[in-house]
Design a protein around this motif. Structure first.
Motif, short mmCIF file in Angstrom:
data_model
loop_
_atom_site.label_atom_id
_atom_site.label_comp_id
_atom_site.label_asym_id
_atom_site.label_seq_id
_atom_site.Cartn_x
_atom_site.Cartn_y
_atom_site.Cartn_z
N GLY A 12 0.81 -1.21 0.00
CA GLY A 12 0.00 0.00 0.00
C GLY A 12 0.84 1.26 0.00
O GLY A 12 0.52 2.24 -0.69
N LYS B 35 2.09 1.87 -3.40
CA LYS B 35 1.02 2.40 -4.24
C LYS B 35 0.85 3.90 -4.02
O LYS B 35 0.72 4.68 -4.97
N LEU B 36 0.85 4.32 -2.76
CA LEU B 36 0.70 5.74 -2.45
C LEU B 36 1.85 6.56 -3.03
O LEU B 36 1.64 7.65 -3.56
N ASP C 134 2.51 4.08 6.12
CA ASP C 134 1.94 2.78 6.50
C ASP C 134 0.70 2.97 7.36
O ASP C 134 -0.28 2.22 7.23
N TYR D 157 -2.19 3.97 5.00
CA TYR D 157 -2.77 2.84 4.27
C TYR D 157 -3.47 1.85 5.20
O TYR D 157 -4.39 1.14 4.78
N VAL E 86 -7.14 1.97 5.03
CA VAL E 86 -7.79 1.26 3.93
C VAL E 86 -8.18 -0.14 4.39
O VAL E 86 -9.33 -0.58 4.22
N ALA F 60 -6.58 8.01 2.75
CA ALA F 60 -7.04 6.63 2.53
C ALA F 60 -8.40 6.62 1.85
O ALA F 60 -8.72 5.70 1.09
N LEU G 114 -8.60 6.08 -2.04
CA LEU G 114 -8.41 4.70 -2.47
C LEU G 114 -9.66 3.88 -2.22
O LEU G 114 -10.09 3.09 -3.07
#
Length: 463
Positions: A235, A238-239, A254, A257, A260, A294, A297
């Motif tokens: 994650g 991805k960010l 971290d 994410y 999420v 978050a 997403l």
């Protein structure tokens, strides 16, 4: 999660008339009914739309007699249809139309194909439009709300537009009534504007608010940080690929994410369609991070999370998304400030919860202090909000086009309204606040139809 599949019961109908060769005969009406059902099933069946027809109900698969009404009702109830489509093959049967529609209690669509045959000797076979007047009056007498597509050929664009609009309305009604919405935490103390009445929502709309204690959030969040490190690492990567990230956000990616994964668990465990969540006060104090970055997403994954504990905004976004069968993504762009030189242009803004996929092509996206900064892609948008005053609920609706305006922080778009001062005054005089929700497309007519099937919600057109 929301269910965007709509199952529609097709009810081809004819009048049970005395056979008179050459005029108003049964066969012509039955042929038209069969052709309409076949066309609809062929052209509109999709992953979001399925049909239940009358095949086998009687010898002609058309409803014309009282004796078949119970069988039709039983079939539709067993198949759990979400809506009923009354298709008038000739000048109709008001009794059976009203009986089926009333018993099923779902959104009703009424239409009949335009007559096209006029014989040289003056013969007409069906007169479908004539029957629509009688059927509509019967529905009114029985207090059955309905949607109408004006008498036209089934191949006409007006039919396709009307039918697809009705499907979206049926989807919204299906998901709105009886919905379960999680409430995570409490509202921020200064935000009296987002106060809502949980009892009212249950009494008027059968909406169930499911409380989620912040102690549960804290426990789940810490467990995710400890046990799901590989998912968190993916994650974070991805960010980093999505945003230019500032120094405040980088050390806690971290943790960002982790929200999420946390909210995915909440949706699954509590079996909810949407979440109304506290975001920037208790979360930062309790967890050391905020979920703002978050939410984009999660929105692109199909989840609806209303920020700042605004339950009414959350419900509005559910309606908007369902009207598009889940194809478009709503966002909470609050009325924030007027354009410096154009009095009909308004900044529709929030700190960062818009779906990332809405980003304007060719522009950059940043993450600043765990919040998304980006501009929304140009387009035409519906703007709406459900709210209430002393127990009377209404939904404010207007539309706008994207416009040019100064660059600013957060997630935003500039919207050009037909008459912004009138919209502003209406919102101020109530019962609304600045937390409006937007979605791409023109949905004013769809929302007006939706309100027919939700009697406790009044349509309030701001335009």
């Amino acid at each position: 999660m929301l269910n965007y599949h709509v199952r529609i019961g097709l009810v081809p109908i004819r009048r049970d008339v005395t056979p008179r060769p050459g005029i108003f005969n049964w066969e012509k009406a039955e042929e038209r009914c069969a052709a309409a059902v076949a066309y609809i099933e062929e052209h509109f069946t999709s992953e979001n739309v399925s049909f239940v027809d009358l095949k086998g109900i009687n010898d002609v698969d058309v409803l014309y007699s009282d004796k078949d009404v119970d069988a039709v009702i039983e079939r539709f109830q067993a198949e759990k249809v979400d809506a009923v489509f009354l298709i008038n093959g000739n000048f109709g049967n008001e009794e059976v139309a009203g009986a089926v529609a009333k018993a099923i209690g779902k959104p009703v669509l009424l239409w009949g194909p335009q007559d096209t045959v006029f014989e040289p000797d003056g013969t007409r076979y069906t007169d479908s439009q004539c029957g629509l007047f009688g059927m509509s009056r019967q529905l009114q007498r029985m207090n059955v709300p309905f949607t109408y597509i004006e008498n036209c050929r089934i191949e006409d664009p007006i039919f396709t537009e009307g039918f697809l609009r009705f499907v979206g309305v049926a989807c919204a009604v299906k998901n709105f009534k009886g919905m379960r919405v999680a409430q995570v935490g409490m509202r921020p103390k200064p935000f009296c504007s987002v106060i809502f009445n949980e009892s009212d929502l249950m009494d008027k709309f059968d909406i169930h608010v499911i409380p989620v204690n912040l102690a549960v959030i804290q426990d789940k969040y810490r467990r995710i940080l400890e046990t799901r490190k590989d998912e968190l690492a993916a994650g974070v990567a991805k960010l980093r690929g999505m945003y230019e990230i500032d120094d405040l956000s980088e050390p806690v990616l971290d943790k960002v994410y982790a929200f999420v994964l946390l909210y995915q668990e909440i949706f699954e465990e509590y079996n909810v369609a949407a979440v109304s969540a506290e975001c920037w006060t208790a979360m930062q104090l309790m967890l050391g991070a905020m979920p703002c970055a978050a939410y984009p997403l999660l929105a692109d994954m199909g989840y609806i999370i209303g920020c700042e504990s605004d339950m009414h905004a959350t419900l509005t976004q559910v309606v908007l998304k369902c009207l598009t069968l889940g194809q478009k993504k709503p966002f909470l762009g609050e009325f924030t400030t007027r354009h410096p030189s154009d009095r009909n242009v308004e900044l529709l803004w929030h700190c960062g919860p818009f779906a990332y996929s809405l980003k304007k092509q060719g522009t950059e996206a940043k993450m600043v202090n765990m919040r998304q900064w980006m501009q929304v892609e140009d387009g035409h948008f519906t703007v709406a909000r459900i709210d209430q005053n002393h127990g009377s609920y209404s939904i404010a609706v207007c539309e706008c086009d994207s416009a040019e305006g100064p660059y600013t922080f957060g997630s935003y778009m500039w919207g050009r309204f037909k008459d912004l001062p009138t919209v502003e005054r209406k919102l101020i005089e109530g019962p609304y606040i600045h937390h409006m929700s937007e979605i791409e497309g023109s949905l004013t007519d769809s929302i007006r139809e939706f309100c027919k099937y939700v009697p406790a919600l009044t349509f309030d057109g701001l335009d």
